[in-house]
Design an enzyme around this catalytic site. Structure first.
Site, mmCIF file in Angstrom:
data_model
loop_
_atom_site.group_PDB
_atom_site.id
_atom_site.type_symbol
_atom_site.label_atom_id
_atom_site.label_comp_id
_atom_site.label_asym_id
_atom_site.label_seq_id
_atom_site.Cartn_x
_atom_site.Cartn_y
_atom_site.Cartn_z
ATOM 1 N N LYS A 158 3.843 -8.333 45.441
ATOM 2 C CA LYS A 158 3.401 -9.204 44.337
ATOM 3 C C LYS A 158 4.451 -10.268 44.119
ATOM 4 C CE LYS A 158 0.103 -8.649 41.493
ATOM 5 N NZ LYS A 158 -0.907 -8.037 41.108
HETATM 6 N N1 GLU Z 1 -4.095 -9.758 41.978
HETATM 7 C C1 GLU Z 1 -5.084 -8.751 42.220
HETATM 8 C C2 GLU Z 1 -4.551 -7.392 41.843
HETATM 9 O O1 GLU Z 1 -3.657 -7.263 41.053
HETATM 10 C C3 GLU Z 1 -5.663 -8.833 43.617
HETATM 11 C C4 GLU Z 1 -4.700 -8.592 44.725
HETATM 12 C C5 GLU Z 1 -5.279 -8.852 46.117
HETATM 13 O O2 GLU Z 1 -6.464 -9.113 46.224
HETATM 14 O O3 GLU Z 1 -4.495 -8.785 47.052
HETATM 15 O O4 GLU Z 1 -5.071 -6.393 42.263
#
Ligand code: GLU
Length: 425
Positions: free
Chosen positions: A110
Site C-alpha cells: 500500500k
Molecule cells: N484499495 C483497495 C483495498 O484497500 C483495492 C486494492 C487493489 O485492488 O489492489 O482493498
C-alpha cells in the site's frame, strides 16, 4: 495536530493488536509470527513537480511492501494529507491478510502521496502522478507490485500510472505491462464492474450475514460514512435489497432523514456538488459527532480509519458493522461493540470485492482477454460467498469473533507457504 498524530499511530497499533490476537488464538509458529510482524520493504520518495504557475513543489510518496509469500505485492495508492509511513505500513499489512483470505495469489502492499488532491488542478495531479510513478521506478511492476485505486484515487489516475510506466519500456514491449496497475478505465484495459466491486462486495457480505443470522436486509435502516466509490455503490446495492438509508456523513457534513434518503438521488446531487453530501435538500443537517449513535440496524463505515473508537462505540445502535473502509474500528471500539453483541464484518473480508476484481483485471490483461460484466459479478459473488463461509466456519470452530476468524484463515494460508518452502537460505 496532537490528535491527528495519535490517530495515525493507532492504525498501525490496531493492525498489530488484531494480528497478535489471532496469532495467539491459532497458536501461530513463533518464527512465522516474527516474519509477519515486519514489513519487507518501505520505499519513501521525494520528487519535484512543476505547478501550473511555474513554481516547483516537492512531494513525498510512499510504498510499503509487507509480505510476498503468496505472490506479488498488491494494494492501493491513496492521496490524502494523513498518508505517512505508519499509515502505509498498516494498510499494506491489511492487504496481505485481505489477499490471503480471498484466496488470491498476492501479497500485500500500500502507499500513496501525502497531499490534499482538492488543492491541485487536474493537470497538476497528472504531473504529480506521473512523476510519482517515475520515482517509484521498478519498485512496482506487473509481477512484482501492482497498485490500484484507494482513497481519493480513481481510474484516471491509474491510467496515468499505467501510461507512465509503459512509456519507460521499449515501444515493442509496452503492451505487456498494462497490468502494472489495476482499476484502470475500461478503455485502457480496465475491467467492466471494477468500479462497483467493493460496494457490491460489502452488500454481498451483508446478504451472507443476514442468512447466517436468520434475518433479512429488507426494511433494515442503515447509515453510511463516506459517499465516495465504496459508500455510494454499497448504498445503492443495499437499497436494491430493500434497505433504507437514513443518514450519510462525509467530509462536508452529516445528513439525516428517518424516512429514507434515496441513494441514487443523493449520488446525482453529490455529482453536482463537488462530491459532497452537505446541503442535500431532501434531508436535514445533523450533528456530526452524534452520527454513529443514529438509530439503525446496519452501519457502513466507508471512509477513513479509526472512526469507530472508544469515544463513540457505546452509542452505536446498529446490530452489524460492515467495514467498507480499511481499519475503521479501533480495538478499543471493538471491545465495547463485542460486549454489546454487535457483529463486525471485518474489512479484510467486507471490502475485499475491490482487490478480487483487481485480480480479474490483472488476469484479463495478462491473457489478452476482455471479460463481460455479468461474468465479473458472478465470479465475484461466488468468491465473496466462499470467503464468508470460511470465516463463519472458523469463528464457530475457534469460538471467536469474525475478525479473529478472518485473520486465522488468512494467516494459515501464509503459514502453509512458509512451512512448505522454508526460509531462504
Ligand atoms: N484499495 C483497495 C483495498 O484497500 C483495492 C486494492 C487493489 O485492488 O489492489 O482493498
Amino acid at each position: 495536530m496532537a490528535t491527528e498524530e495519535k490517530k495515525k499511530a493507532s492504525m498501525l497499533e490496531s493492525v498489530k493488536a488484531q494480528f497478535e490476537a489471532a496469532a495467539d488464538k491459532m497458536n501461530l509458529d513463533k518464527n512465522i509470527r516474527k516474519i509477519l510482524s515486519n514489513t519487507n520493504n518501505e520505499i519513501v520518495v521525494h520528487f519535484p513537480v512543476k505547478m501550473d504557475d511555474g513554481s516547483v513543489e516537492i512531494f513525498t510518496g510512499y510504498r510499503v511492501q509487507h509480505n510476498s509469500a503468496l505472490g506479488p505485492y498488491k494494494g492501493g495508492l491513496r492521496y490524502h494529507p494523513t498518508v505517512d509511513l505508519d499509515d502505509a505500513k498498516a494498510l499494506a499489512i491489511w492487504m496481505t491478510w485481505k489477499c490471503s483470505l480471498a484466496g488470491l495469489p498476492y501479497g500485500g502492499g500500500k502507499g500513496g502521496i501525502q497531499l490534499d488532491p482538492k488543492k491541485y488542478s487536474a493537470s497538476e495531479l497528472e504531473r504529480i502522478t506521473r512523476r510519482f510513478t517515475y520515482a517509484l521506478g521498478d519498485n512496482i511492476g506487473p509481477d512484482y507490485d501492482i497498485p490500484a485505486p484507494d482513497v481519493n484515487t480513481n481510474p484516471q489516475i491509474m491510467a496515468w500510472i499505467a501510461d507512465t510506466y509503459m512509456s519507460q519500456k521499449s515501444p515493442k514491449e509496452r503492451s505487456k505491462f498494462a497490468h502494472v496497475v489495476t482499476g484502470k478505465p475500461v478503455g485502457s484495459g480496465g475491467l467492466e464492474g471494477r468500479d462497483r466491486a467493493t460496494g457490491f462486495g460489502v452488500v454481498s457480505t451483508l446478504r451472507n450475514w443476514a442468512k447466517w443470522r436468520n434475518t433479512s436486509l429488507k426494511g433494515k435502516k442503515f447509515i453510511v460514512q463516506g459517499y465516495g466509490n465504496v459508500g455510494q455503490w454499497a448504498a445503492r446495492f443495499l437499497q436494491e435489497e430493500g434497505g433504507i438509508m437514513v443518514a450519510v456523513q462525509d467530509h462536508t457534513g452529516t445528513i439525516y432523514n428517518e424516512n429514507g434518503i434515496d441513494a441514487f438521488e443523493l449520488l446525482a446531487y453529490t455529482q453536482m456538488n463537488n462530491g459532497g453530501v452537505a446541503g442535500y435538500p431532501k434531508a436535514s443537517e445533523f450533528d456530526g459527532s452524534e452520527f454513529f449513535g443514529i438509530d439503525c440496524e446496519i452501519c457502513i463505515p466507508a471512509a477513513l480509519g479509526n472512526q469507530i473508537n472508544g469515544s463513540n462505540a457505546e452509542s452505536i445502535k446498529a446490530k452489524v458493522i460492515a467495514e467498507g473502509a480499511n481499519g475503521p474500528t479501533t480495538p478499543e471500539g471493538e471491545a465495547i461493540l463485542a460486549k454489546k453483541g454487535v457483529d463486525i464484518i471485518p474489512d479484510i473480508l467486507c471490502n475485499s470485492g475491490g482487490v478480487i476484481t483487481s485480480y480479474f483485471e490483472w488476469l484479463q490483461n495478462r491473457n489478452g482477454e476482455i471479460w463481460q460484466m455479468e461474468d465479473v459479478i458472478e465470479k465475484l459473488s461466488k468468491k465473496m460467498d466462499v470467503s464468508f463461509k470460511k470465516v463463519t466456519d472458523t469463528a464457530e470452530r475457534y469460538n471467536c469473533d469474525l475478525r479473529t476468524a478472518a485473520y486465522i484463515q488468512a494467516i494459515s494460508r501464509i503459514e502453509v507457504a512458509y512451512k512448505e518452502r522454508g526460509v531462504f537460505p
